[in-house]
Scaffold this motif. Structure first.
Motif, PDB file in Angstrom:
ATOM      1  N   ILE A  19       0.843  -1.202   0.000  1.00 23.49           N
ATOM      2  CA  ILE A  19       0.000   0.000   0.000  1.00 23.49           C
ATOM      3  C   ILE A  19       0.872   1.244   0.000  1.00 23.49           C
ATOM      4  O   ILE A  19       0.601   2.209  -0.723  1.00 23.49           O
ATOM      5  CB  ILE A  19      -0.934  -0.015   1.226  1.00 23.49           C
ATOM      6  CG1 ILE A  19      -1.765  -1.292   1.243  1.00 23.49           C
ATOM      7  CG2 ILE A  19      -1.829   1.216   1.242  1.00 23.49           C
ATOM      8  CD1 ILE A  19      -2.506  -1.521   2.551  1.00 23.49           C
ATOM      9  N   ALA A  20       1.920   1.224   0.808  1.00 29.38           N
ATOM     10  CA  ALA A  20       2.822   2.374   0.876  1.00 29.38           C
ATOM     11  C   ALA A  20       3.424   2.675  -0.493  1.00 29.38           C
ATOM     12  O   ALA A  20       3.549   3.847  -0.889  1.00 29.38           O
ATOM     13  CB  ALA A  20       3.918   2.122   1.904  1.00 29.38           C
ATOM     14  N   ARG A  21       3.801   1.636  -1.226  1.00 27.39           N
ATOM     15  CA  ARG A  21       4.384   1.869  -2.556  1.00 27.39           C
ATOM     16  C   ARG A  21       3.352   2.462  -3.517  1.00 27.39           C
ATOM     17  O   ARG A  21       3.705   3.279  -4.373  1.00 27.39           O
ATOM     18  CB  ARG A  21       4.946   0.561  -3.096  1.00 27.39           C
ATOM     19  CG  ARG A  21       6.259   0.141  -2.440  1.00 27.39           C
ATOM     20  CD  ARG A  21       6.926  -1.006  -3.191  1.00 27.39           C
ATOM     21  NE  ARG A  21       6.207  -2.259  -2.992  1.00 27.39           N
ATOM     22  CZ  ARG A  21       6.473  -3.116  -2.015  1.00 27.39           C
ATOM     23  NH1 ARG A  21       7.437  -2.857  -1.136  1.00 27.39           N
ATOM     24  NH2 ARG A  21       5.804  -4.255  -1.901  1.00 27.39           N
ATOM     25  N   ARG A  22       2.083   2.080  -3.362  1.00 31.03           N
ATOM     26  CA  ARG A  22       1.045   2.612  -4.250  1.00 31.03           C
ATOM     27  C   ARG A  22       0.807   4.097  -4.025  1.00 31.03           C
ATOM     28  O   ARG A  22       0.538   4.846  -4.961  1.00 31.03           O
ATOM     29  CB  ARG A  22      -0.256   1.846  -4.039  1.00 31.03           C
ATOM     30  CG  ARG A  22      -0.245   0.433  -4.624  1.00 31.03           C
ATOM     31  CD  ARG A  22      -1.485  -0.338  -4.220  1.00 31.03           C
ATOM     32  NE  ARG A  22      -2.720   0.340  -4.630  1.00 31.03           N
ATOM     33  CZ  ARG A  22      -3.929  -0.006  -4.201  1.00 31.03           C
ATOM     34  NH1 ARG A  22      -4.055  -1.016  -3.339  1.00 31.03           N
ATOM     35  NH2 ARG A  22      -4.993   0.643  -4.624  1.00 31.03           N
ATOM     36  N   VAL A  23       0.877   4.546  -2.777  1.00 24.84           N
ATOM     37  CA  VAL A  23       0.573   5.953  -2.495  1.00 24.84           C
ATOM     38  C   VAL A  23       1.811   6.838  -2.514  1.00 24.84           C
ATOM     39  O   VAL A  23       1.686   8.071  -2.518  1.00 24.84           O
ATOM     40  CB  VAL A  23      -0.149   6.103  -1.132  1.00 24.84           C
ATOM     41  CG1 VAL A  23      -1.452   5.328  -1.129  1.00 24.84           C
ATOM     42  CG2 VAL A  23       0.735   5.677   0.020  1.00 24.84           C
ATOM     43  N   GLN A  24       2.990   6.247  -2.544  1.00 22.38           N
ATOM     44  CA  GLN A  24       4.218   7.033  -2.461  1.00 22.38           C
ATOM     45  C   GLN A  24       4.292   8.177  -3.475  1.00 22.38           C
ATOM     46  O   GLN A  24       4.744   9.278  -3.131  1.00 22.38           O
ATOM     47  CB  GLN A  24       5.431   6.116  -2.620  1.00 22.38           C
ATOM     48  CG  GLN A  24       6.778   6.810  -2.403  1.00 22.38           C
ATOM     49  CD  GLN A  24       6.892   7.426  -1.011  1.00 22.38           C
ATOM     50  OE1 GLN A  24       6.676   6.746  -0.012  1.00 22.38           O
ATOM     51  NE2 GLN A  24       7.207   8.708  -0.944  1.00 22.38           N
ATOM     52  N   PRO A  25       3.861   7.989  -4.742  1.00 21.45           N
ATOM     53  CA  PRO A  25       3.953   9.107  -5.701  1.00 21.45           C
ATOM     54  C   PRO A  25       3.143  10.331  -5.306  1.00 21.45           C
ATOM     55  O   PRO A  25       3.387  11.423  -5.826  1.00 21.45           O
ATOM     56  CB  PRO A  25       3.405   8.482  -6.994  1.00 21.45           C
ATOM     57  CG  PRO A  25       3.620   7.022  -6.847  1.00 21.45           C
ATOM     58  CD  PRO A  25       3.420   6.747  -5.395  1.00 21.45           C
ATOM     59  N   ALA A  34       8.698   2.366  14.608  1.00 25.86           N
ATOM     60  CA  ALA A  34      10.030   2.041  15.135  1.00 25.86           C
ATOM     61  C   ALA A  34      10.694   0.945  14.319  1.00 25.86           C
ATOM     62  O   ALA A  34      11.929   0.869  14.235  1.00 25.86           O
ATOM     63  CB  ALA A  34       9.914   1.605  16.600  1.00 25.86           C
ATOM     64  N   SER A  35       9.898   0.111  13.661  1.00 26.76           N
ATOM     65  CA  SER A  35      10.433  -0.967  12.827  1.00 26.76           C
ATOM     66  C   SER A  35      11.046  -0.455  11.532  1.00 26.76           C
ATOM     67  O   SER A  35      11.745  -1.196  10.838  1.00 26.76           O
ATOM     68  CB  SER A  35       9.311  -1.945  12.480  1.00 26.76           C
ATOM     69  OG  SER A  35       8.342  -1.306  11.647  1.00 26.76           O
ATOM     70  N   GLY A  36      10.774   0.803  11.182  1.00 26.73           N
ATOM     71  CA  GLY A  36      11.237   1.360   9.913  1.00 26.73           C
ATOM     72  C   GLY A  36      10.182   1.300   8.820  1.00 26.73           C
ATOM     73  O   GLY A  36      10.346   1.925   7.764  1.00 26.73           O
ATOM     74  N   ARG A  37       9.086   0.553   9.040  1.00 25.82           N
ATOM     75  CA  ARG A  37       8.015   0.504   8.052  1.00 25.82           C
ATOM     76  C   ARG A  37       7.210   1.808   8.100  1.00 25.82           C
ATOM     77  O   ARG A  37       7.124   2.456   9.141  1.00 25.82           O
ATOM     78  CB  ARG A  37       7.090  -0.685   8.322  1.00 25.82           C
ATOM     79  CG  ARG A  37       7.775  -2.039   8.277  1.00 25.82           C
ATOM     80  CD  ARG A  37       6.728  -3.155   8.417  1.00 25.82           C
ATOM     81  NE  ARG A  37       7.359  -4.465   8.513  1.00 25.82           N
ATOM     82  CZ  ARG A  37       7.529  -5.141   9.649  1.00 25.82           C
ATOM     83  NH1 ARG A  37       7.122  -4.608  10.804  1.00 25.82           N
ATOM     84  NH2 ARG A  37       8.115  -6.327   9.651  1.00 25.82           N
ATOM     85  N   PRO A  38       6.576   2.185   6.981  1.00 27.60           N
ATOM     86  CA  PRO A  38       5.799   3.433   6.961  1.00 27.60           C
ATOM     87  C   PRO A  38       4.632   3.380   7.948  1.00 27.60           C
ATOM     88  O   PRO A  38       3.932   2.368   8.044  1.00 27.60           O
ATOM     89  CB  PRO A  38       5.292   3.519   5.519  1.00 27.60           C
ATOM     90  CG  PRO A  38       6.217   2.656   4.727  1.00 27.60           C
ATOM     91  CD  PRO A  38       6.634   1.551   5.643  1.00 27.60           C
ATOM     92  N   TRP A  39       4.446   4.477   8.643  1.00 32.90           N
ATOM     93  CA  TRP A  39       3.369   4.608   9.639  1.00 32.90           C
ATOM     94  C   TRP A  39       2.395   5.707   9.213  1.00 32.90           C
ATOM     95  O   TRP A  39       1.224   5.449   8.965  1.00 32.90           O
ATOM     96  CB  TRP A  39       4.002   4.902  10.991  1.00 32.90           C
ATOM     97  CG  TRP A  39       3.060   5.316  12.089  1.00 32.90           C
ATOM     98  CD1 TRP A  39       1.833   4.783  12.369  1.00 32.90           C
ATOM     99  CD2 TRP A  39       3.281   6.337  13.070  1.00 32.90           C
ATOM    100  NE1 TRP A  39       1.280   5.408  13.454  1.00 32.90           N
ATOM    101  CE2 TRP A  39       2.149   6.357  13.913  1.00 32.90           C
ATOM    102  CE3 TRP A  39       4.333   7.215  13.340  1.00 32.90           C
ATOM    103  CZ2 TRP A  39       2.030   7.247  14.993  1.00 32.90           C
ATOM    104  CZ3 TRP A  39       4.233   8.084  14.410  1.00 32.90           C
ATOM    105  CH2 TRP A  39       3.094   8.103  15.237  1.00 32.90           C
ATOM    106  N   LEU A  40       2.892   6.934   9.094  1.00 27.94           N
ATOM    107  CA  LEU A  40       2.093   8.075   8.639  1.00 27.94           C
ATOM    108  C   LEU A  40       2.605   8.520   7.280  1.00 27.94           C
ATOM    109  O   LEU A  40       3.800   8.784   7.118  1.00 27.94           O
ATOM    110  CB  LEU A  40       2.216   9.240   9.630  1.00 27.94           C
ATOM    111  CG  LEU A  40       1.375   9.195  10.899  1.00 27.94           C
ATOM    112  CD1 LEU A  40       1.803  10.315  11.839  1.00 27.94           C
ATOM    113  CD2 LEU A  40      -0.095   9.341  10.555  1.00 27.94           C
ATOM    114  N   MET A  41       1.692   8.641   6.309  1.00 28.37           N
ATOM    115  CA  MET A  41       2.061   9.106   4.976  1.00 28.37           C
ATOM    116  C   MET A  41       1.023  10.123   4.527  1.00 28.37           C
ATOM    117  O   MET A  41      -0.172   9.954   4.763  1.00 28.37           O
ATOM    118  CB  MET A  41       2.111   7.942   3.981  1.00 28.37           C
ATOM    119  CG  MET A  41       3.059   6.819   4.356  1.00 28.37           C
ATOM    120  SD  MET A  41       3.099   5.500   3.118  1.00 28.37           S
ATOM    121  CE  MET A  41       4.091   6.298   1.831  1.00 28.37           C
TER     122      MET A  41
END
Length: 599
Positions: A19-25, A34-41
């Protein structure tokens, strides 16, 4: 919040990376778990967010708030559920779990949906609808055509299938697997305070709410309508030393006193710059009806179609003067005084006082004796009242009180399918009231309704905010006994007492409220060509929500005074909202060029 701000909240899981990759643009900013995964975008203003952390925990506040990063870090360490002052979203990442909540009032809402098998939260339903490709839910859209307002909880839904709205005062928790859980965090305070104590509490809450908005410095725009609510805010803001530009509109109707009262107040605000507009100095009401929008449509149709062009013109004047935020008195009418249904609760505690107040309201508003008695004595459970309301959707509206509020009505041009859809939703809704007491339920429902409307005002290019919609201000009002906040013989006694000594006595003596009916009718008449075009090619008709011939007769009626005003305005708002959605399948706020322009 403004027209360019949005965010998504992602669970701390591998599945959320897709999902993060889909909204990144579309993203301007991103904050990690804390894990390094996206939390707030999303996209937001740097001064409208604060983030604190402690080991594996994170906590963020987005909006207008009193919390500091140190506060957030301390709360994160203890996994607290704090209640800071202001109007905000509070979002936490707690050792792999995500917690999201908005405000009780609805000024800051939370929506959630299943995306790729995991629950994603957002501050805008439309973001999730775009992300999931969700279709509109015509039944939920039809509910919003009901007037004067949909009953709880039908007004607190999203209008896309598969997108759910978090009820005001609730919190969403998402575990690492993407599973979601919802529970209440807010409880209404007991109405125990007499007028004097309650006024002091309201004064302190309003002072803090205004100071939160002035502490950033710069120039503030202030609505100075002449009404008690906006006028009070002007004096509170001036007290902080903020540089103010006030806005007053002079309406054309003979006898309208708004501008005169604004002038009286302005005489006590010598340091403020004034913008005063005469009847012909702004675009007429309903200017732009029928034209395509700019893609800024929000999560549901609005009632602002009447004055959008007018407010845009004012906002441009304010922006040219360096204004960074505009404050208005929206919500004051509905927050500082209880609806008259409080007499039902009062009858159980003080029968003589309740009967005296009920007779006062009956004389003032010409309530029928039988309807007044039914309202006082009714014991109908809320769920049964909702079911009964499903049978009266097409009945003539009433002007007298009912047990749990005014029963909803559908516009005379609503289709049979729309009426049937709303009736079905009313019948199958198994809901508890917001409070077991009729008057308390009405007070909370009223506050949440105006909070959601206030949220729409924060989506403008120049944010228009109202401290009256802050949770702490609403709670201060709810702590006061209802009979001390409203009376058939006094005007806003709680606010008047709270402002004594801060607002000149001369200004606090107003007991009337005026309207802009002349401009409403003249604006509609000027837009007859646009209304005719709408009638011939209505998206509401295409969606099966409205019948074409009755709508055409209403929009082109030579006697507009015979057409019910609120349903007509709501219908135009629905039509323009649908047209904007169709013209802009990708929300404008997701486009980075829009964000760059907005800031």
């Amino acid at each position: 919040m403004d027209s360019g701000r949005w965010f998504l909240v992602l669970p701390d899981s591998e599945q959320a990376l897709t999902i993060a990759r889909r909204v990144q643009p579309f993203v301007c900013e991103s904050i990690a778990h804390a894990s390094g995964r996206p939390w707030l975008m999303g996209c937001w203003d740097g001064d409208g967010i604060a983030v604190g952390s402690s080991d594996a925990n994170r906590m963020a506040a987005i909006g207008t708030f009193s919390a500091t990063e140190a506060d957030l870090s301390r709360w994160a360490a203890r996994a607290d559920e704090p209640e800071p002052a202001g109007a905000l979203h509070l979002i936490a990442s707690l050792d792999g779990r995500v917690r999201v909540r908005g405000s009780m009032s609805g000024t800051h809402r939370v929506f959630h949906a299943l995306v790729d098998g995991v629950t994603v939260a957002a501050d805008r339903a439309r973001t999730l609808a775009w992300l999931t490709g969700a279709p509109l839910d015509e039944g939920r859209l039809a509910v919003r055509m009901a007037y004067p307002q949909p009953p709880h909880p039908l007004e607190d839904t999203a209008v896309w299938r598969g997108v759910e709205a978090l009820a005001g005062g609730s919190v969403l928790t998402v575990d690492p697997t993407g599973a979601a859980h919802v529970r209440r965090w807010w409880q209404a305070p007991e109405p125990e305070l007499p007028l004097e104590e309650g006024a002091h509490a309201l004064r302190e809450a309003l002072l803090e709410a205004v100071e939160l908005r002035t502490r950033g410095g710069g120039v503030l725009g202030m609505d100075l309508s002449g009404g008690l609510d906006s006028t009070s805010l002007c004096f509170l803001a001036a007290r902080t030393g903020a540089q103010l530009v006030t806005v007053t509109l002079r309406w054309a109707a003979a006898g309208n006193e708004d501008a005169d009262w604004a002038d009286r107040a302005a005489a006590h605000l010598p340091g403020c710059e004034r913008l005063v507009y005469g009847p012909d100095e702004l675009p007429p009401f309903f200017t732009g009806v029928g034209s395509l929008g700019d893609g800024r449509s929000e999560d549901e149709p609005t009632m602002s179609v009447r004055e959008d062009a007018q407010q845009d013109a004012i906002d441009q004047e304010l922006l040219a003067r360096g204004v960074r935020l505009r404050l208005g008195g929206h919500g004051g009418d509905h927050v500082v005084q209880s609806p008259a249904s409080y007499v039902h609760d009062l009858l159980r505690r003080s029968p003589a006082e309740a009967l005296r107040n009920a007779m006062g309201y009956r004389a003032r508003h010409r309530w029928p004796a039988a309807a007044t008695a039914r309202m006082l004595l009714d014991r109908t459970p809320y769920s049964r009242w909702l079911t009964a309301a499903s049978d009266s959707l097409t009945a003539p509206p009433t002007d007298w009180p009912e047990p749990w509020g005014t029963s909803p009505r559908m516009p005379p041009w609503a289709s049979g399918d729309a009426v049937a859809a709303v009736a079905a939703l009313l019948r199958r809704t198994e809901a508890e009231p917001l409070d077991p007491a009729r008057g308390r339920h009405a007070r909370i429902h009223q506050a949440q309704t105006v909070g959601r409307l206030g949220r729409q005002m924060t989506m403008r290019e120049l944010v228009t905010d109202s401290p009256f919609c802050d949770d702490k201000v609403i709670e201060a009002c709810l702590r006061v006994r209802a009979e001390a906040t409203a009376s058939p013989w006094a005007y806003k006694p709680l606010l008047v007492r709270a402002m004594r000594g801060l607002v000149p006595d001369e200004v606090l003596t107003r007991t009337t409220k005026d309207h802009s009916g002349h401009e409403w009718f003249s604006g509609l008449k000027l837009q007859r060509p646009a209304l005719a075009a709408l009638a011939e090619d209505s998206l509401l008709v295409r969606h099966g929500l409205v019948d074409a011939d009755p709508l055409r007769r209403a929009l082109l009626s030579p006697q507009l005074s015979t057409v019910p005003a609120q349903p007509l305005e709501q219908t135009l708002g629905h039509e323009m909202w649908l047209r904007d959605l169709e013209a802009h399948p990708t929300p404008a706020y997701l486009l980075k060029e829009h964000h760059a322009t907005a800031h």
